[in-house]
Design a protein around this motif. Sequence first.
Motif, PDB file in Angstrom:
ATOM      1  N   LEU B 213       0.827  -1.205   0.000  1.00  0.00           N
ATOM      2  CA  LEU B 213       0.000   0.000   0.000  1.00  0.00           C
ATOM      3  C   LEU B 213       0.864   1.259   0.000  1.00  0.00           C
ATOM      4  CD1 LEU B 213      -2.502  -1.092   2.824  1.00  0.00           C
ATOM      5  CD2 LEU B 213      -3.120  -0.769   0.425  1.00  0.00           C
ATOM      6  N   THR B 214       0.253   2.363  -0.388  1.00  0.00           N
ATOM      7  CA  THR B 214       0.749   3.737  -0.214  1.00  0.00           C
ATOM      8  C   THR B 214       2.226   3.981  -0.545  1.00  0.00           C
ATOM      9  OG1 THR B 214       1.259   3.365   2.145  1.00  0.00           O
ATOM     10  CG2 THR B 214      -0.958   4.156   1.602  1.00  0.00           C
ATOM     11  N   PRO B 215       2.645   3.749  -1.804  1.00  0.00           N
ATOM     12  CA  PRO B 215       4.020   4.092  -2.167  1.00  0.00           C
ATOM     13  C   PRO B 215       4.195   5.614  -2.312  1.00  0.00           C
ATOM     14  CG  PRO B 215       2.818   3.385  -4.104  1.00  0.00           C
ATOM     15  CD  PRO B 215       1.872   3.226  -2.935  1.00  0.00           C
ATOM     16  N   ARG B 216       5.404   6.097  -2.035  1.00  0.00           N
ATOM     17  CA  ARG B 216       5.736   7.517  -2.250  1.00  0.00           C
ATOM     18  C   ARG B 216       7.149   7.643  -2.785  1.00  0.00           C
ATOM     19  NH1 ARG B 216       1.747   7.878   2.347  1.00  0.00           N
ATOM     20  NH2 ARG B 216      -0.050   8.182   1.002  1.00  0.00           N
ATOM     21  N   PHE B 217       7.319   8.578  -3.739  1.00  0.00           N
ATOM     22  CA  PHE B 217       8.606   8.825  -4.368  1.00  0.00           C
ATOM     23  C   PHE B 217       9.511   9.650  -3.480  1.00  0.00           C
ATOM     24  CE2 PHE B 217       7.562   7.679  -8.773  1.00  0.00           C
ATOM     25  CZ  PHE B 217       8.814   7.252  -9.169  1.00  0.00           C
ATOM     26  N   SER B 218      10.785   9.321  -3.535  1.00  0.00           N
ATOM     27  CA  SER B 218      11.762  10.222  -2.952  1.00  0.00           C
ATOM     28  C   SER B 218      11.844  11.454  -3.837  1.00  0.00           C
ATOM     29  CB  SER B 218      13.133   9.563  -2.894  1.00  0.00           C
ATOM     30  OG  SER B 218      14.127  10.557  -2.729  1.00  0.00           O
ATOM     31  N   PRO B 219      11.936  12.651  -3.249  1.00  0.00           N
ATOM     32  CA  PRO B 219      12.087  13.860  -4.070  1.00  0.00           C
ATOM     33  C   PRO B 219      13.488  13.984  -4.662  1.00  0.00           C
ATOM     34  CG  PRO B 219      12.052  14.421  -1.739  1.00  0.00           C
ATOM     35  CD  PRO B 219      11.790  12.942  -1.824  1.00  0.00           C
ATOM     36  N   THR B 220      14.446  13.203  -4.204  1.00  0.00           N
ATOM     37  CA  THR B 220      15.828  13.410  -4.634  1.00  0.00           C
ATOM     38  C   THR B 220      16.514  12.169  -5.199  1.00  0.00           C
ATOM     39  OG1 THR B 220      16.449  13.032  -2.329  1.00  0.00           O
ATOM     40  CG2 THR B 220      16.319  15.321  -3.056  1.00  0.00           C
ATOM     41  N   THR B 221      16.063  10.971  -4.849  1.00  0.00           N
ATOM     42  CA  THR B 221      16.748   9.769  -5.328  1.00  0.00           C
ATOM     43  C   THR B 221      15.744   8.847  -6.016  1.00  0.00           C
ATOM     44  OG1 THR B 221      16.331   8.561  -3.287  1.00  0.00           O
ATOM     45  CG2 THR B 221      18.366   9.827  -3.389  1.00  0.00           C
ATOM     46  N   GLN B 222      16.270   7.802  -6.672  1.00  0.00           N
ATOM     47  CA  GLN B 222      15.389   6.838  -7.326  1.00  0.00           C
ATOM     48  C   GLN B 222      14.911   5.811  -6.300  1.00  0.00           C
ATOM     49  OE1 GLN B 222      14.339   6.852 -10.732  1.00  0.00           O
ATOM     50  NE2 GLN B 222      15.033   8.935 -10.364  1.00  0.00           N
ATOM     51  N   GLU B 223      14.261   6.300  -5.257  1.00  0.00           N
ATOM     52  CA  GLU B 223      13.777   5.415  -4.206  1.00  0.00           C
ATOM     53  C   GLU B 223      12.305   5.666  -3.914  1.00  0.00           C
ATOM     54  OE1 GLU B 223      17.395   4.294  -1.249  1.00  0.00           O
ATOM     55  OE2 GLU B 223      16.862   6.410  -1.347  1.00  0.00           O
ATOM     56  N   ILE B 224      11.680   4.614  -3.417  1.00  0.00           N
ATOM     57  CA  ILE B 224      10.268   4.663  -3.052  1.00  0.00           C
ATOM     58  C   ILE B 224      10.164   4.207  -1.607  1.00  0.00           C
ATOM     59  CG2 ILE B 224       8.041   3.499  -3.416  1.00  0.00           C
ATOM     60  CD1 ILE B 224       8.991   3.040  -6.347  1.00  0.00           C
ATOM     61  N   THR B 225       9.294   4.832  -0.841  1.00  0.00           N
ATOM     62  CA  THR B 225       8.957   4.261   0.461  1.00  0.00           C
ATOM     63  C   THR B 225       7.512   3.806   0.393  1.00  0.00           C
ATOM     64  OG1 THR B 225       8.916   4.582   2.849  1.00  0.00           O
ATOM     65  CG2 THR B 225       8.404   6.522   1.520  1.00  0.00           C
ATOM     66  N   TYR B 226       7.224   2.648   0.980  1.00  0.00           N
ATOM     67  CA  TYR B 226       5.866   2.112   0.899  1.00  0.00           C
ATOM     68  C   TYR B 226       5.613   1.133   2.037  1.00  0.00           C
ATOM     69  CZ  TYR B 226       7.468  -2.424  -0.964  1.00  0.00           C
ATOM     70  OH  TYR B 226       8.044  -3.663  -1.105  1.00  0.00           O
ATOM     71  N   LEU B 227       4.362   0.698   2.151  1.00  0.00           N
ATOM     72  CA  LEU B 227       3.974  -0.240   3.196  1.00  0.00           C
ATOM     73  C   LEU B 227       3.823  -1.627   2.588  1.00  0.00           C
ATOM     74  CD1 LEU B 227       2.840  -1.085   5.972  1.00  0.00           C
ATOM     75  CD2 LEU B 227       0.626  -0.223   5.240  1.00  0.00           C
TER      76      LEU B 227
END
Lengths: 172, 447
Positions: B213-227
Amino acid sequence: MKLKVLSLLAALSIVAGCETPSEGTGSTAGSGDAATSSSGGTAPAPAAVPGSQQDFVVNVGDRVFFGTNKADLNSESISTLKKQAAWMTKHNGVNLVIEGHCDERGTTEYNLGLGERRANAVKDYLISVGVAASRVKTISYGKSRPAVPGSTDWAWSQNRRSVSLVKGVSAN
Amino acid sequence: MKNIMNRLTFWIASKIFLAFTFYSFFACAEVRIDITRGVVSPIPVAITEFYGSSMQERQVGADIAQVITSDLESSGLFKPVDKKAFLQQPESLNSKIEFNDWRVINAQALVSGNVKRQDDGRLRVEFRLWDVVAETQMTGLAYFTKTDNWRRVSHIIADAIYKRITGETGIFDTRIVYIAESGPQTRRITRLAIMDQDGANQRFLTDGQALVLTPRFSPTTQEITYLSFFNDAPRVYLFNIETGRQEILGTFKGMTFAPRFTPDGNEVLMSHAENGNSDIYLMDLRTRRARRITRHPAIDTSPSASPDGKRIVFNSDRGGSPQIYIMSRSDSDAKRISFGKGRYSTPVWSPRGDLIAFTRQYKGRFFIGVMRPDGSGERMLSESFLDEGPTWSPNGRVLMFFRKKRTERGGGGGESYIFSVDLTGHNLRRVVTPGEAAHPAWSPLLP
C-alpha cells in the motif's frame, strides 16, 4: 481371484495389528474430514477437531463487530470474547492473532490505525480476563481485507470487525 | 544514479540552444496561457512530424510528434490541431515557415523539428516552437540521445513547450508509482508498479504475494517508500528502483505505516502503531534514527512536511473525528486547520507550499480538495463514492488521486482507477493503466 482377496485380507489384518487403537481412531477421523469436505456432498458436517480454528469458529465465535469509527466492545462482543478466553484456557498450546479490520468508508491510512486500535481493544480484553499477553498478537489490515464484498450498510457492518485466528496446535 | 545517467544519456546542447533561440520578448500578441485562471480555453497548437532525411528518422520523428501531442493535449491547456488539416509539409518548414498556412487552420502555435542520426549512432533531435500570430520563434532546443530514449526526449520537449507558454515548470518528464490491483475485493492482489506519467513503460516492482500500500517517491533519489505486509508484518520499506533492493525502515516493534519523504529527501515521516495507539515518527535516513514527534492517545497518521521542512501537516482523531492538524517539527503543539463539515484526512503539502490537498468525507461522499495552510480558501476539486489519496505534480498545478466504485452485493464493481485533475478543478481525466490502480504517487521531474 480368490488368492488376491485372501492376500488383501491378510495385509489388512497385519496393519491393524500394528496400530495402537487410540492413534488409529484419531487418524481415521482426520482423513474422514478431508474426504467429506473435498467431496462436498450431502454427508453431515464433521465434528471440528478440538483446539482447531474450525472448533474455535463453530463453538466459540472468531469475530466481534464494531460501530462506525469506533473500537468499543459492546455486550455481545464481550460475551464472545469471554468464550474466546475460556477456550484459550482450555487449549494451552495455541496462540491467537487478532486481525483488526475496517469498512471502506475511511482512508487507507486512517483505517490502518483504526484497525490496530480495534485489534488491541480485543487483545486488552482477553488479557484482562486472564489470557497471557504472550499468547495474543495483533495485526491491522485497515480496509484492505473486507469479509463481505458490497457497498451497503450491512456489508460495512460485517467488515468493521476483529477476527481471532488460532495459531499452533492445542496440547490438550 | 550513474546507472540512470548511462541509460538516459542525453546532453542538452546549450551552444546549439543559443544559436537557435531568438526570443520574441517584444511581440505584442505572444501566445501565453495564464493557468491560474479558473477556466482556460486551450491554445490551438500544430505539432508537425519531426523531419528526417531517412525513412527511419522520419518514423522516429512521427513518434516523437505523437508523444508531444498526447502530452500537451492531456494537460487540457493545449488543443492539438488535426494534422490532416496541415497545409505546409514538414520538410519545407526548414527553409521557410509559411505562417499564413498555419493561421488559416487556426493554429496559434507551431512545433517543428528534425531528427538526424549521428555517426556514433545517437540521434540528434531538435525542435522549435513558433508563435504563429507574431511570426517569431519562441524557443528551440537540440538534444543528442540514444535511439531508444526517444520517448523521454519527447517528454522533455513537451515540458519545454509547456514551460514557455504557461511559465510553469513542466510535468511530462515524470513517473508515477502506484498499486496495481486485481482479484476479488475480499482477497485483493496488490503489486507495486511504476510507469511513465503517460502510462508507457509499465513495470511491476513486487510480485503480488504480499499486500502492499501507499508508495511515495523520494524527491531526490530513485527510491520509493511504501507499506508491505511481507511475512504478515506490516512495515514501512525503502525500495531502490534501480537495483530492486529493499529494506525495512527502522526496528520498530509493531506496525509502521503512512510513510512520506520530507521535501529534502533526507528523512521519512511515518506512523508507528503499538498497543492501539498510532503516533508520528521522523526517521533520519542517514543515521537511521527515529524521533517520535506526536505523543497522543489518538490516531495520528498521514504526515506530510512543508517544502521548507519546518512544519508537518497530519491527520488525527484527537478531537473525536479525523481532522487535519499542523505542527512545527520542533514543537509538538498541534493546531487544527480543517473546520468544514465532515471528516478530513490524508493531507499532502503542495510542493509550492501554498496549498494542502486532502481527502474529505461528507454525507456518504468522498472529495479531493485543497485549502491554504491556515485552513482558509477550501475548495473541492473532485467528488464521488470514494475519492482518496491526492498526490501533487512536481509543479503543484495538477493532482492525481484514486477513485473506487461501489461494490455490488455479489462482489462485482468496486473497480479502482487513477484520475488526474487540474488545480482549477477542470480537466478531470482517467490516467491510463493496464489494469486497476490505486494509491498514485507522482515523481519529481526526472534528473
